[in-house]
Design a protein around this motif. Structure first.
Motif, mmCIF file in Angstrom:
data_model
loop_
_atom_site.group_PDB
_atom_site.id
_atom_site.type_symbol
_atom_site.label_atom_id
_atom_site.label_comp_id
_atom_site.label_asym_id
_atom_site.label_seq_id
_atom_site.Cartn_x
_atom_site.Cartn_y
_atom_site.Cartn_z
ATOM 1 N N ILE A 7 4.805 -1.127 -3.727
ATOM 2 C CA ILE A 7 4.293 0.080 -3.065
ATOM 3 C C ILE A 7 3.436 0.861 -4.058
ATOM 4 O O ILE A 7 3.849 1.057 -5.202
ATOM 5 N N LEU A 8 2.256 1.306 -3.624
ATOM 6 C CA LEU A 8 1.423 2.200 -4.439
ATOM 7 C C LEU A 8 1.670 3.639 -3.983
ATOM 8 O O LEU A 8 1.617 3.928 -2.789
ATOM 9 N N MET A 9 1.951 4.531 -4.941
ATOM 10 C CA MET A 9 2.165 5.946 -4.620
ATOM 11 C C MET A 9 1.375 6.814 -5.588
ATOM 12 O O MET A 9 1.188 6.454 -6.745
ATOM 13 N N VAL A 10 0.898 7.962 -5.103
ATOM 14 C CA VAL A 10 0.088 8.870 -5.927
ATOM 15 C C VAL A 10 0.868 10.161 -6.168
ATOM 16 O O VAL A 10 1.232 10.862 -5.220
ATOM 17 N N ARG A 11 1.119 10.436 -7.453
ATOM 18 C CA ARG A 11 1.861 11.662 -7.808
ATOM 19 C C ARG A 11 0.925 12.866 -7.752
ATOM 20 O O ARG A 11 -0.104 12.896 -8.422
#
Length: 309
Positions: A7-11
């Motif tokens: 999964i790619l997630m952006v903080r």
């Protein structure tokens, strides 16, 4: 494969309620506290959520947002990008002008450094010049195994672009309109993925949002034809983001259904058990993100299906 371990997630760095998306995202609300506090709370919710996913063996690639340009909704990357098993990446046209700044080429480099292969980029962003939009896997619910793309039309999902995507990626479009009640009016729900979630062996859907009986019947027939158990949720549960879920793969190839704590607690025992018959649930509190952003767990996760180098 319908589900992935990566999964790619952006903080977020400047998370807040985005005034440009609030015009047709009726899930967004003001919190009445200052922006720094909202952003700090969102970061805390994000970090805890990532920790929880990793604790179950999910491979989470975290990208840090940047101060400039201004991207209050960067926490929802699945709207501008999708990753496919043949090495193709799709990049999408966004309704809100300030959301277009979320698109970043360095995301490709980060994934390639992580050992993923990108062979081709299909870029639909020129449609923005015509005022035509399609917001990634917010708008498109992809049944990757049966090659069907479910889409609720709205200002952020134009039929002509849905059909173009389906031709490019060899999907069958299953198109309908999903509405919600706003001050006594039935208005289109901004993204398909707030009223529907697709897993390997089941689907969560708020059928009451599909006012047209023929369209509703057609959607159910497609799901059942592909052997999916249809778990129908109420509009009230949908407002608590019970449609905004994603199935992921954790350690030992274990499937999990991921949702927010608000979604989890809105579900009655019967519906929870219906999900848990297929796989365990992971839930995490995303209250600030849901209230200000009008999106939840699924919106925060861009699934990576790219092949390894």
């Amino acid at each position: 494969m319908q589900v992935t371990n990566t999964i790619l997630m952006v903080r977020p760095i400047s998370f807040r309620m985005n005034e440009q998306t609030a015009v047709n995202n009726y899930f967004q609300e003001e919190m009445g506290i200052d922006q720094d506090k909202i952003n700090a709370q969102a970061q805390h919710e994000f970090d805890y959520f990532v920790e929880k996913l990793r604790g179950h063996g999910v491979n989470v690639v975290v990208v840090q947002d940047t101060k400039e340009p201004d991207t209050p909704d960067s926490i929802f990357p699945n709207n501008w990008i999708s990753f496919h098993a043949d090495g193709t990446v799709a990049v999408y046209p966004m309704f809100a002008e300030n959301r277009r700044n979320e698109r970043r080429e360095d995301v490709f480099e980060i994934l390639e450094k992580d050992g993923f292969r990108i062979d081709n980029v299909v870029d639909y962003t020129s449609a923005e010049d015509e005022g035509v939009f399609l917001e990634g896997t917010g708008s498109l619910l992809l049944d990757r195994v049966n090659k069907k793309a479910y889409c609720a039309l709205s200002d952020r999902a134009e039929e002509e672009l849905v059909i173009e995507f389906c031709e490019d990626f060899d999907y069958l479009p299953v198109i309908f309109t999903a509405n919600q009640s706003v001050e006594g009016e039935r208005l289109p729900i901004y993204h398909t993925n707030v009223m529907m979630a697709l897993a390997e062996t089941f689907a969560i859907i708020c059928l009451d949002t599909i006012d047209d009986k023929k369209e509703r019947k057609n959607v159910v027939e497609h799901l059942k034809a592909d052997g999916k158990e249809v778990i129908n949720i109420t509009e009230e549960q949908m407002y608590n983001f019970a449609g905004n879920m994603l199935q992921v793969v954790g350690a030992n190839d274990q499937r999990y259904m991921v949702m927010s704590s608000a979604a989890y607690h809105s579900l009655d025992k019967t519906r929870r058990e219906a999900i848990e018959k297929h796989c365990p649930i992971i839930h995490s509190s995303l209250n600030t993100i849901e209230t200000c952003g009008g999106g939840s767990a699924r919106c925060m996760m861009a699934e990576v299906f790219l092949p390894k180098k």
